[in-house]
Structures are given as C-alpha cells and as structure tokens.
Design a protein around this motif. Structure first.
Motif, PDB file in Angstrom:
ATOM      1  N   GLU A  73     -90.536  70.625 -11.050  1.00  0.00           N
ATOM      2  CA  GLU A  73     -91.238  71.404 -10.040  1.00  0.00           C
ATOM      3  C   GLU A  73     -90.269  72.226  -9.190  1.00  0.00           C
ATOM      4  O   GLU A  73     -90.614  73.283  -8.673  1.00  0.00           O
ATOM      5  N   ALA A  74     -89.055  71.710  -9.042  1.00  0.00           N
ATOM      6  CA  ALA A  74     -88.020  72.406  -8.280  1.00  0.00           C
ATOM      7  C   ALA A  74     -86.667  72.090  -8.890  1.00  0.00           C
ATOM      8  O   ALA A  74     -86.445  70.997  -9.419  1.00  0.00           O
ATOM      9  N   LEU A  75     -85.754  73.051  -8.847  1.00  0.00           N
ATOM     10  CA  LEU A  75     -84.392  72.839  -9.319  1.00  0.00           C
ATOM     11  C   LEU A  75     -83.592  72.239  -8.167  1.00  0.00           C
ATOM     12  O   LEU A  75     -83.453  72.867  -7.115  1.00  0.00           O
ATOM     13  N   PRO A  76     -83.054  71.043  -8.338  1.00  0.00           N
ATOM     14  CA  PRO A  76     -82.325  70.418  -7.237  1.00  0.00           C
ATOM     15  C   PRO A  76     -81.067  71.192  -6.809  1.00  0.00           C
ATOM     16  O   PRO A  76     -80.771  71.281  -5.621  1.00  0.00           O
ATOM     17  N   LEU A  77     -80.345  71.757  -7.780  1.00  0.00           N
ATOM     18  CA  LEU A  77     -79.101  72.454  -7.450  1.00  0.00           C
ATOM     19  C   LEU A  77     -78.792  73.494  -8.522  1.00  0.00           C
ATOM     20  O   LEU A  77     -78.870  73.199  -9.712  1.00  0.00           O
ATOM     21  N   VAL A  78     -78.450  74.696  -8.086  1.00  0.00           N
ATOM     22  CA  VAL A  78     -78.041  75.759  -9.005  1.00  0.00           C
ATOM     23  C   VAL A  78     -76.668  76.255  -8.575  1.00  0.00           C
ATOM     24  O   VAL A  78     -76.445  76.576  -7.402  1.00  0.00           O
ATOM     25  N   TRP A  79     -75.767  76.314  -9.533  1.00  0.00           N
ATOM     26  CA  TRP A  79     -74.425  76.826  -9.272  1.00  0.00           C
ATOM     27  C   TRP A  79     -74.352  78.306  -9.609  1.00  0.00           C
ATOM     28  O   TRP A  79     -74.816  78.727 -10.663  1.00  0.00           O
ATOM     29  N   LEU A  80     -73.747  79.087  -8.736  1.00  0.00           N
ATOM     30  CA  LEU A  80     -73.311  80.441  -9.068  1.00  0.00           C
ATOM     31  C   LEU A  80     -71.871  80.328  -9.536  1.00  0.00           C
ATOM     32  O   LEU A  80     -70.969  80.051  -8.738  1.00  0.00           O
ATOM     33  N   GLU A  81     -71.660  80.530 -10.822  1.00  0.00           N
ATOM     34  CA  GLU A  81     -70.340  80.305 -11.408  1.00  0.00           C
ATOM     35  C   GLU A  81     -69.452  81.545 -11.327  1.00  0.00           C
ATOM     36  O   GLU A  81     -69.930  82.677 -11.393  1.00  0.00           O
ATOM     37  N   GLY A  82     -68.138  81.300 -11.224  1.00  0.00           N
ATOM     38  CA  GLY A  82     -67.161  82.378 -11.222  1.00  0.00           C
ATOM     39  C   GLY A  82     -66.825  82.896  -9.838  1.00  0.00           C
ATOM     40  O   GLY A  82     -66.232  83.964  -9.698  1.00  0.00           O
ATOM     41  N   TRP A  83     -67.185  82.113  -8.809  1.00  0.00           N
ATOM     42  CA  TRP A  83     -66.968  82.572  -7.438  1.00  0.00           C
ATOM     43  C   TRP A  83     -65.500  82.918  -7.174  1.00  0.00           C
ATOM     44  O   TRP A  83     -64.577  82.216  -7.592  1.00  0.00           O
ATOM     45  N   ASP A  84     -65.300  84.039  -6.494  1.00  0.00           N
ATOM     46  CA  ASP A  84     -64.061  84.250  -5.752  1.00  0.00           C
ATOM     47  C   ASP A  84     -64.416  84.986  -4.465  1.00  0.00           C
ATOM     48  O   ASP A  84     -65.523  85.507  -4.316  1.00  0.00           O
ATOM     49  N   ASP A  85     -63.500  85.014  -3.538  1.00  0.00           N
ATOM     50  CA  ASP A  85     -63.804  85.516  -2.199  1.00  0.00           C
ATOM     51  C   ASP A  85     -64.194  86.988  -2.175  1.00  0.00           C
ATOM     52  O   ASP A  85     -64.835  87.445  -1.215  1.00  0.00           O
TER      53      ASP A  85
ATOM     54  N   ARG B  42     -83.882  73.515  -4.393  1.00  0.00           N
ATOM     55  CA  ARG B  42     -83.523  72.641  -3.277  1.00  0.00           C
ATOM     56  C   ARG B  42     -82.222  73.082  -2.620  1.00  0.00           C
ATOM     57  O   ARG B  42     -82.076  72.995  -1.394  1.00  0.00           O
ATOM     58  N   ALA B  43     -81.264  73.523  -3.420  1.00  0.00           N
ATOM     59  CA  ALA B  43     -79.964  73.914  -2.867  1.00  0.00           C
ATOM     60  C   ALA B  43     -79.225  74.762  -3.890  1.00  0.00           C
ATOM     61  O   ALA B  43     -79.512  74.713  -5.088  1.00  0.00           O
ATOM     62  N   TRP B  44     -78.267  75.551  -3.416  1.00  0.00           N
ATOM     63  CA  TRP B  44     -77.419  76.307  -4.331  1.00  0.00           C
ATOM     64  C   TRP B  44     -75.966  76.145  -3.897  1.00  0.00           C
ATOM     65  O   TRP B  44     -75.658  75.887  -2.727  1.00  0.00           O
ATOM     66  N   GLY B  45     -75.085  76.254  -4.875  1.00  0.00           N
ATOM     67  CA  GLY B  45     -73.665  76.111  -4.605  1.00  0.00           C
ATOM     68  C   GLY B  45     -72.872  77.109  -5.410  1.00  0.00           C
ATOM     69  O   GLY B  45     -73.428  77.921  -6.158  1.00  0.00           O
ATOM     70  N   VAL B  46     -71.557  77.066  -5.270  1.00  0.00           N
ATOM     71  CA  VAL B  46     -70.683  77.985  -5.999  1.00  0.00           C
ATOM     72  C   VAL B  46     -69.721  77.193  -6.877  1.00  0.00           C
ATOM     73  O   VAL B  46     -69.176  76.171  -6.464  1.00  0.00           O
TER      74      VAL B  46
ATOM     75  N   ALA C 105     -66.359  78.609   3.527  1.00  0.00           N
ATOM     76  CA  ALA C 105     -67.218  78.351   4.684  1.00  0.00           C
ATOM     77  C   ALA C 105     -68.162  79.516   4.950  1.00  0.00           C
ATOM     78  O   ALA C 105     -69.190  79.350   5.610  1.00  0.00           O
ATOM     79  N   GLU C 106     -67.841  80.705   4.423  1.00  0.00           N
ATOM     80  CA  GLU C 106     -68.657  81.889   4.668  1.00  0.00           C
ATOM     81  C   GLU C 106     -69.736  82.103   3.613  1.00  0.00           C
ATOM     82  O   GLU C 106     -70.535  83.035   3.727  1.00  0.00           O
ATOM     83  N   THR C 107     -69.759  81.270   2.584  1.00  0.00           N
ATOM     84  CA  THR C 107     -70.672  81.522   1.464  1.00  0.00           C
ATOM     85  C   THR C 107     -72.121  81.186   1.781  1.00  0.00           C
ATOM     86  O   THR C 107     -73.035  81.792   1.229  1.00  0.00           O
ATOM     87  N   GLY C 108     -72.340  80.207   2.621  1.00  0.00           N
ATOM     88  CA  GLY C 108     -73.699  79.708   2.830  1.00  0.00           C
ATOM     89  C   GLY C 108     -74.102  78.677   1.801  1.00  0.00           C
ATOM     90  O   GLY C 108     -75.233  78.181   1.811  1.00  0.00           O
ATOM     91  N   ALA C 109     -73.180  78.337   0.887  1.00  0.00           N
ATOM     92  CA  ALA C 109     -73.479  77.384  -0.179  1.00  0.00           C
ATOM     93  C   ALA C 109     -73.595  75.970   0.373  1.00  0.00           C
ATOM     94  O   ALA C 109     -72.993  75.623   1.394  1.00  0.00           O
ATOM     95  N   ALA C 110     -74.351  75.144  -0.347  1.00  0.00           N
ATOM     96  CA  ALA C 110     -74.515  73.747   0.047  1.00  0.00           C
ATOM     97  C   ALA C 110     -73.436  72.854  -0.541  1.00  0.00           C
ATOM     98  O   ALA C 110     -73.235  71.733  -0.077  1.00  0.00           O
ATOM     99  N   ALA C 111     -72.736  73.325  -1.579  1.00  0.00           N
ATOM    100  CA  ALA C 111     -71.719  72.513  -2.236  1.00  0.00           C
ATOM    101  C   ALA C 111     -70.805  73.426  -3.053  1.00  0.00           C
ATOM    102  O   ALA C 111     -71.114  74.593  -3.300  1.00  0.00           O
ATOM    103  N   ILE C 112     -69.684  72.872  -3.470  1.00  0.00           N
ATOM    104  CA  ILE C 112     -68.696  73.592  -4.272  1.00  0.00           C
ATOM    105  C   ILE C 112     -68.358  72.734  -5.481  1.00  0.00           C
ATOM    106  O   ILE C 112     -68.316  71.504  -5.394  1.00  0.00           O
ATOM    107  N   ALA C 113     -68.126  73.381  -6.608  1.00  0.00           N
ATOM    108  CA  ALA C 113     -67.688  72.673  -7.808  1.00  0.00           C
ATOM    109  C   ALA C 113     -66.434  73.346  -8.348  1.00  0.00           C
ATOM    110  O   ALA C 113     -66.359  74.575  -8.410  1.00  0.00           O
ATOM    111  N   THR C 114     -65.464  72.539  -8.733  1.00  0.00           N
ATOM    112  CA  THR C 114     -64.238  73.084  -9.307  1.00  0.00           C
ATOM    113  C   THR C 114     -63.588  72.023 -10.180  1.00  0.00           C
ATOM    114  O   THR C 114     -63.868  70.825 -10.043  1.00  0.00           O
TER     115      THR C 114
END
Length: 266
Positions: A105-117, A142-146, A158-167
């Motif tokens: 019903e909802a995607l808990p977390l979606v990553w935007l991949e390839g982030w750089d500043d 539910r949330a998005w991250g980078v 800190a400026e992204t507005g993302a809920a989480a980071i993956a690396t």
C-alpha cells in the motif's frame, strides 16, 4: 529505520542485489526462501530494486505473506547519475512501478541513488524534493533517502531533506569515515552501511580462481579478491577455522605462516 532500531529491532539488513541478471547462478525459489528466512530471523531492512531481477516482487510477496509490514522496512531505489538528479517525471513513474511490483500500500523507503552535493544546485532539485515530500504526505511513500557512491562528494547531507543515507562501508572500504559519517552524525541522520561483507569477499569463501558461468560479472573479480587475501588471512586470527580464501594465494599463505609463528602480531 530509526524507529525500528529504537524499538529494539536488530541493526541488520538484507540486500537482494545478488538476484540481478549479471549473476548467473541465482534461483528465484532460493531467493524467495532467503528473503523469508531473513525476515523470520528478525531482519529489519530488505533492499530491492527494479533492476535486480524479480527482487521487488519477491520482497513484497514475502512481507505480505509474513504480515511483516510493521517490522520490516522495504527499501527500493531509483538510479540517478553523478552531478545531476533524475528527472521528476521519471521518479514519479518509478514510484508507481515499484508500488505495482511490491503490491504494498505504501513504499517504506525509496533511495535516490548516485547522490552528490552538486544535485543541490540543479534547477529541478527543489521540484524533485517537493515530489518526494508530497508523496510522503499523501501516504504512499513513508520516507526517502539518498544513496551515496562517492562519500567525498556528499558532505552536505544535512541539506538534502532525506530521512536516511546509504553508502558502502566495510573493513575494506572506510571512505565514509572521513566526512560523510561525521556530517550524518551532526545532522542526526541514520546511515545504512552497504556491502559490510564486501559483497561476500569478507565471508572468506570466494577464492580468486573461482570459476563462473559465461556472462557472470563475478568472473572479473579475481584481481580484487586476490588483493584482499592477505587481509583475510590476518582476520583468520579471530576465527575458529581458517577461511578457504585466506590460503588461496602465496601472499595469504605467507601471512598465515607469520601468524602461526607470531600469533601475538596481527
């Protein structure tokens, strides 16, 4: 993710990247059983992706069958490219496709991949962030991250507005220690460490001379695996049994011999 951790869930996740087409030995049935077993054993995060075979369908089906929506974060992804965020329309379409594939019903977390500043300076970044924040308010996200490929290019998290980071982070890849992790800590952003076992290399079973089927991307891993054999041999000082890969090269055997002679020196 932070809420599950606070509730006592294990800080352990499962990646399903091994189910992609360039790994020729994967099996759909085995993948389904592995995902279900991971959830049954308390895995609180399962990552999937549109480009990883049937991973979105498999993960969504497991979560639904086990009624695990409240205890598992399903994270899928959309790939951008370095220096430029993905188009807003493409991300919107990808969200709909992932909802259909997972049947959640909802995607808990979606990553935007390839982030750089540099993404922060793109003219459509504000619109893209607005789309994601809007879907969170609407309830089907539910949330998005980078997702960060190069930690040196991600110091403004800190400026992204993302809920989480993956690396990527493991004993053999500590690049995030320099700037990304301190920035995330300051911003109080949770960080997902990807490939903590160096894509299986730290498991100690993959030897540089392993044979793979034609077209399998692991066929090119030989030099990389050979390069880490001495480090695997050093880690053998902390294991009950010597991993097979630790003795698979002359350099590894030399390190093991040194440990036998001088066990106090690792």
């Amino acid at each position: 993710v932070a809420d599950l951790a606070a509730a006592g869930a294990p800080a352990l996740g499962l990646g399903t990247r091994g189910h992609r087409a360039t790994l020729r030995d994967t099996d759909v049935g085995a993948a389904e059983r592995a995902v279900a077993a991971a959830i049954d054993h308390g895995c609180a995060l399962v990552e999937c992706a549109p480009g990883w075979g049937e991973s979105e369908r498999i993960v969504g089906a497991a979560v639904r069958a086990l009624r695990a929506r409240d205890r598992v974060v399903v994270a899928t992804r959309f790939d951008g490219r370095r220096g430029w965020p993905p188009p807003v329309g493409a991300v919107a379409a990808a969200l709909e496709a992932s909802l259909r594939a997972t049947k959640l019903e909802a995607l808990p977390l979606v990553w935007l991949e390839g982030w750089d500043d540099d993404w922060l300076e793109a003219p459509h970044w504000a619109e893209l962030r607005g789309l994601l924040d809007g879907r969170v308010r609407a309830g089907d996200l539910r949330a998005w991250g980078v997702g960060v490929d190069d930690p040196a290019m991600a110091t403004r998290v800190a400026e992204t507005g993302a809920a989480a980071i993956a690396t990527r982070w493991s004993l053999f890849d500590r690049r995030a220690d320099a700037a990304l992790l301190p920035a995330a800590l300051t911003a109080k952003l949770p960080v997902i460490a990807r490939a903590p076992l160096a894509e299986g290399a730290l498991g100690g079973e993959l030897v540089p001379t392993a044979g793979w089927r034609p077209g399998d991307e692991r066929a090119a891993w030989g030099p990389r695996l050979a390069a880490i054999v001495p480090d695997l041999a050093a880690l053998a000082a902390f294991t009950r049994e010597v991993p097979p890969a630790a003795a698979s090269t002359a350099a590894g055997r030399q390190r093991l011999d040194g440990l036998r002679r001088h066990p106090e020196v690792v």
